[in-house]
Design an enzyme around this catalytic site. Structure first.
Site, short mmCIF file in Angstrom:
data_model
loop_
_atom_site.label_atom_id
_atom_site.label_comp_id
_atom_site.label_asym_id
_atom_site.label_seq_id
_atom_site.Cartn_x
_atom_site.Cartn_y
_atom_site.Cartn_z
CD GLU A 168 4.15 0.57 6.92
OE1 GLU A 168 4.92 0.80 7.87
OE2 GLU A 168 3.84 1.46 6.09
CG ASP B 196 -0.22 -0.02 2.56
OD1 ASP B 196 0.75 -0.79 2.68
OD2 ASP B 196 -0.61 0.72 3.47
ZN LIG Z 1 6.69 2.03 4.18
#
Ligand SMILES: [Zn+2]
Length: 355
Positions: A128, A74
């Site tokens: 994340e 992401d």
């Molecule tokens: Zn990162």
């Protein structure tokens, strides 16, 4: 379904560009996960599993030692910076630094390195860049801890080509002082909670943060006030003050050790730990790690910020950070990566993991 061509996967720079061009803001990783999964499944030497938008690919060659490479899929929200743009030696675009250039190195190796020196585990994960509860690696570390089993792990987060070993832990705590409300015109009838917080502030001002060298890496701790709140009204002696502190601790302390240290520093005061995350030891004593550092040809340094390497460490796997991106450019509108660093990174990893 869109797929990555063999030629794209074979070139880590083209692969970086292709991954950047697939928008994958946190929570919206289905499409990029599909594309990465198809590339992994196309490589006959990998056993591939998927759980939500987390992918696991492993070699099972019985080599006796296992190295894990991990990267998140992401990005932060795009800012008019997709698709990628190449200008000379620089690739611009959302995720070029954090961390599609690193993730591309892992995917490139996963597909093209069929005969490695160590068994390899590749983990690609989602979410994340947002709250920890949604982090794919965090989820997998709880629900499928066997996926993270390895002797050593590398997280390909941006380090600008440096080896950044382990990471420091972080703990937040509130120190609450209390008093007695009174009219400010008759303050002797009360007790001022904000003044009482001065004792905690004095201890912070006098505090000498520790430096500790582990496996040749110097970790530098810090204990700081990050917020203070108190007061009722302009004419009232306050009866409560809350001081928030953040303790960044070296990875030779566990969370329990860190908490004990905080309680010692603020002995006699009301301390509540509100949040914490453990550090990760550098693990450079492991021969595989030492070989990796030698392959990069630059000395390892301590990672001072907190990263997902701690999730491997919590699973008993020493881990370090190594990626081509410049961490100072992460999350910026003008995010970019120097293309030679992608090629250098791919060559170094291949030198280390190839035969
Ligand atoms: Zn990162």
């Amino acid at each position: 379904m869109e797929t990555l061509s063999a030629a794209t996967v074979a070139d880590p720079v083209e692969l970086t560009r292709a991954l950047v061009d697939i928008e994958s803001v946190s929570g919206d990783e289905e499409r990029i996960t599909d594309v990465v999964e198809a590339a992994l499944r196309g490589a006959g030497h990998l056993a591939v599993e998927r759980d939500g938008n987390v992918l696991l690919a492993r070699t099972e060659l019985g080599l006796g030692k296992r190295v894990a490479l991990a990267g998140h899929l992401d990005t932060v929200p795009i800012a008019d910076n997709v698709p990628a743009r190449i200008d000379g030696d620089v690739m611009w675009g959302c995720g070029t630094s954090d961390m599609k250039s690193g993730t591309a190195l892992a995917l490139h190796l996963a597909v093209t390195l069929a005969d490695p020196r160590y068994d390899l585990t590749y983990v690609f994960y989602d979410c994340e860049e947002i709250e920890a509860e949604r982090n794919g690696l965090n989820r997998i570390s709880r629900t499928r801890p066997e996926w993270l089993a390895a002797d050593f792990a590398i997280l390909l987060e941006p380090t600008y080509g440096e080896v950044e070993a382990g990471c420091q832990g972080t703990m937040r705590a509130s120190i609450t002082t209390t008093g007695v409300r009174a009219h400010a015109a008759r303050s002797w009838l009360g007790s001022n909670a904000i003044h009482a917080a001065g004792d905690a502030l004095d201890r912070l001002r006098r505090y000498e943060a520790r430096r500790v060298t582990i496996d040749g890496c110097e970790y530098r701790e810090g204990l700081n006030a990050v917020r203070i709140a108190g007061g009722v009204a302009g004419n009232v002696i306050p009866d409560e003050c809350v001081l928030d502190v953040n303790f960044r601790f070296a990875p030779d302390r566990s969370e329990a050790d860190a908490e004990a240290h905080l309680r010692e520093v603020f002995d006699g005061l009301d301390v509540t730990v509100t949040d914490s995350a453990p550090g990760a030891l550098p693990g450079l004593a492991d021969p595989a790690a030492a070989e990796f550092v030698a392959a990069i040809g630059r000395p390892a340094r301590a990672k001072l910020g907190w990263t997902d390497v701690a999730r491997f460490a919590a699973a008993g796997v020493p881990a370090l950070n190594y990626g081509p991106g410049d961490p100072n450019l992460a999350h910026k509108k003008d995010e970019r990566v120097e293309i030679p660093r992608i090629r250098t990174g791919a060559a170094a990893l291949r030198r280390w993991l190839g035969r």
